[in-house]
Design an enzyme around this catalytic site. Structure first.
Site, PDB file in Angstrom:
ATOM      1  N   GLU A  63     -24.213 -25.562 -10.200  1.00 17.65           N
ATOM      2  CA  GLU A  63     -25.480 -24.926  -9.808  1.00 17.65           C
ATOM      3  C   GLU A  63     -25.949 -24.142 -11.039  1.00 17.65           C
ATOM      4  O   GLU A  63     -26.893 -24.528 -11.709  1.00 17.65           O
ATOM      5  CB  GLU A  63     -25.272 -24.008  -8.601  1.00 17.65           C
ATOM      6  CG  GLU A  63     -26.527 -23.249  -8.163  1.00 17.65           C
ATOM      7  CD  GLU A  63     -26.257 -22.188  -7.078  1.00 17.65           C
ATOM      8  OE1 GLU A  63     -25.099 -21.770  -6.911  1.00 17.65           O
ATOM      9  OE2 GLU A  63     -27.241 -21.764  -6.425  1.00 17.65           O
ATOM     10  N   HIS A 112     -18.864 -25.297  -4.334  1.00 15.02           N
ATOM     11  CA  HIS A 112     -20.069 -25.196  -5.145  1.00 15.02           C
ATOM     12  C   HIS A 112     -19.674 -25.486  -6.594  1.00 15.02           C
ATOM     13  O   HIS A 112     -18.661 -24.954  -7.076  1.00 15.02           O
ATOM     14  CB  HIS A 112     -20.646 -23.782  -5.102  1.00 15.02           C
ATOM     15  CG  HIS A 112     -21.393 -23.446  -3.846  1.00 15.02           C
ATOM     16  ND1 HIS A 112     -20.859 -23.599  -2.600  1.00 15.02           N
ATOM     17  CD2 HIS A 112     -22.648 -22.952  -3.653  1.00 15.02           C
ATOM     18  CE1 HIS A 112     -21.752 -23.208  -1.694  1.00 15.02           C
ATOM     19  NE2 HIS A 112     -22.844 -22.806  -2.299  1.00 15.02           N
ATOM     20  N   ASP A 145     -29.410 -24.232   2.075  1.00 13.53           N
ATOM     21  CA  ASP A 145     -28.600 -23.202   1.404  1.00 13.53           C
ATOM     22  C   ASP A 145     -28.692 -21.844   2.114  1.00 13.53           C
ATOM     23  O   ASP A 145     -27.793 -21.485   2.863  1.00 13.53           O
ATOM     24  CB  ASP A 145     -29.003 -23.087  -0.069  1.00 13.53           C
ATOM     25  CG  ASP A 145     -27.884 -22.615  -0.984  1.00 13.53           C
ATOM     26  OD1 ASP A 145     -26.767 -22.410  -0.490  1.00 13.53           O
ATOM     27  OD2 ASP A 145     -28.125 -22.461  -2.193  1.00 13.53           O
ATOM     28  N   ASP A 146     -29.736 -21.068   1.826  1.00 16.33           N
ATOM     29  CA  ASP A 146     -29.939 -19.748   2.438  1.00 16.33           C
ATOM     30  C   ASP A 146     -31.405 -19.646   2.875  1.00 16.33           C
ATOM     31  O   ASP A 146     -32.224 -19.025   2.183  1.00 16.33           O
ATOM     32  CB  ASP A 146     -29.621 -18.645   1.420  1.00 16.33           C
ATOM     33  CG  ASP A 146     -28.185 -18.716   0.937  1.00 16.33           C
ATOM     34  OD1 ASP A 146     -27.288 -18.264   1.657  1.00 16.33           O
ATOM     35  OD2 ASP A 146     -27.957 -19.261  -0.163  1.00 16.33           O
ATOM     36  N   HIS A 155     -25.347 -21.465   4.293  1.00  9.62           N
ATOM     37  CA  HIS A 155     -24.562 -20.231   4.440  1.00  9.62           C
ATOM     38  C   HIS A 155     -25.134 -19.478   5.637  1.00  9.62           C
ATOM     39  O   HIS A 155     -26.295 -19.062   5.602  1.00  9.62           O
ATOM     40  CB  HIS A 155     -24.675 -19.377   3.178  1.00  9.62           C
ATOM     41  CG  HIS A 155     -24.239 -20.111   1.939  1.00  9.62           C
ATOM     42  ND1 HIS A 155     -22.962 -20.035   1.439  1.00  9.62           N
ATOM     43  CD2 HIS A 155     -24.909 -20.970   1.120  1.00  9.62           C
ATOM     44  CE1 HIS A 155     -22.874 -20.800   0.350  1.00  9.62           C
ATOM     45  NE2 HIS A 155     -24.039 -21.378   0.146  1.00  9.62           N
ATOM     46  N   HIS A 198     -25.125 -27.995   3.719  1.00  6.84           N
ATOM     47  CA  HIS A 198     -24.956 -26.865   2.787  1.00  6.84           C
ATOM     48  C   HIS A 198     -25.811 -25.718   3.296  1.00  6.84           C
ATOM     49  O   HIS A 198     -27.014 -25.656   3.014  1.00  6.84           O
ATOM     50  CB  HIS A 198     -25.365 -27.324   1.383  1.00  6.84           C
ATOM     51  CG  HIS A 198     -25.180 -26.290   0.315  1.00  6.84           C
ATOM     52  ND1 HIS A 198     -25.146 -26.592  -1.023  1.00  6.84           N
ATOM     53  CD2 HIS A 198     -25.016 -24.939   0.379  1.00  6.84           C
ATOM     54  CE1 HIS A 198     -24.989 -25.489  -1.731  1.00  6.84           C
ATOM     55  NE2 HIS A 198     -24.914 -24.459  -0.897  1.00  6.84           N
TER      56      HIS A 198
END
Ligand code: HPA
Ligand code: ZN
Length: 330
Positions: free
Chosen positions: A197, A194, A275-276, A16, A14
């Site tokens: 969340e 997603h 994630d980021d 981005h 996961h």
């Protein structure tokens, strides 16, 4: 433990790629492409990374990616991520990108596809890191636009490991995208989404039932629905949890309050992801280390989490066996 966690072979599911844009690289690309940034220096960018919720992050995330103009920008972005992830012990990554965020500012689809796939090949050749590409749709935009992008991406259908669904979750339920995910299924393309969340547990159900997702990104709000938890346990549906992201976006107040231990106790198939990482306090090593500090997990728990990720990764059977073997021997 710190050194052991770093060398534990890890798969990241996961991630981005636009969320790996570090402020230094943002300034470098802005200068090269003549983009005016609303920040005086990298310190000011980092200082702005204080989020109230998912939307306040997304606003900065979409602004940041405006510096990406050329195929080579995407190549450099992904190579920088692969090198940092490699240093964190990541041996495989399923990376996602948001084509609509680039098409809507005038880029063509070939620009991200060509740059990212070139970096993926180079990372495998130079540092032995394998990867797969997820093309994500923005759920706060019209479903018809996602459908159009899927058709436009026809030349790359065989390089897409899966389609995904991200961006602002609340009031954008999975069912909005039933038709485009059905089309992806008909094309033989896997589906991830997603869900759970910021959105409710019902959105996790929707991602499974309406979108036929084979992995759920986040999924942390599943605990609100005991029947759903039972279903997720029985099906061993992979949930790609992002601990530091959940703290930064205030899904939980502090990591010690995170439902991860309860999810493990419930027998759910959980993995840890970043994630980021440029926005949420770092990559895989920081996420693993933070969990060690918050939950006191031992090597066996982390080995299990690493195995869960590899078992759910978009890799060949031979590569999967190779990484699992390396985990068993560390
Ligand atoms: N959630 C939803 N959409 C996103 C995220 C996220 O954490 N990161 C990038 N797009
Ligand atoms: Zn995400």
């Amino acid at each position: 433990m710190k050194d052991w966690l770093r060398q534990l072979p890890k798969a990241e599911l996961h991630l981005h790629i636009e969320g790996t844009l570090e402020p230094e690289q943002m300034f470098e690309l802005a200068a090269r492409n003549g983009v005016q940034l609303p920040f005086v220096d990298v310190g000011a960018v980092r200082a702005a990374y204080k989020f109230d919720d998912l939307q306040s992050f997304l606003d900065l995330y979409y602004q940041g990616m405006n510096v990406l103009h050329t195929e080579n920008d995407f190549f450099e972005l992904a190579m920088a991520y692969f090198q940092r992830a490699h240093a964190d012990g990541v041996v495989h990554a399923d990376i996602s990108f948001d084509p609509q965020a680039h098409l809507t500012r005038g880029l063509d689809l070939a620009t991200p596809f060509d740059g990212l796939t070139r970096a993926m090949q180079q990372a495998e050749q130079t540092i032995g890191m394998t990867s797969a590409l997820i093309m994500s749709f923005l759920r706060d935009r019209e479903a018809a636009e996602a459908a159009e992008v899927l058709e436009q991406a026809r030349p790359w259908h065989d390089v897409i490991a899966a389609v995904g669904l991200d961006s602002a979750e609340q009031n954008n339920p999975p069912e909005k995208f039933t038709a485009v995910f059905e089309r992806a299924r008909a094309l033989g393309i896997r589906r991830v989404a997603h869900a759970g969340e910021e959105g409710p547990a019902a959105y996790i159900r929707g991602a499974l039932d309406a979108l036929d997702a084979c992995r759920i990104d986040h999924g942390v709000r599943c605990l609100e629905d005991p029947d759903l938890v039972a279903h997720l346990r029985e099906s061993q549906m992979p949930l790609t949890v992002c601990p530091l992201s959940n703290v930064y976006l205030k899904v939980v107040d502090r990591l010690v309050d995170h439902p991860l231990p309860a999810m493990l106790d419930a027998g759910l198939n959980v993995s840890l992801n970043s994630d980021d990482p440029a926005y949420f306090g770092g990559g895989m090593q920081n996420n693993f280390l933070a969990c060690h500090e918050a939950f006191g997990w031992d090597e066996n728990i982390f080995r299990g989490l690493a195995r869960n990720a590899v078992n759910a990764a978009f890799v060949t059977d031979a590569r999967r066996a190779e990484i699992l073997d390396a985990i068993d021997h560390c």
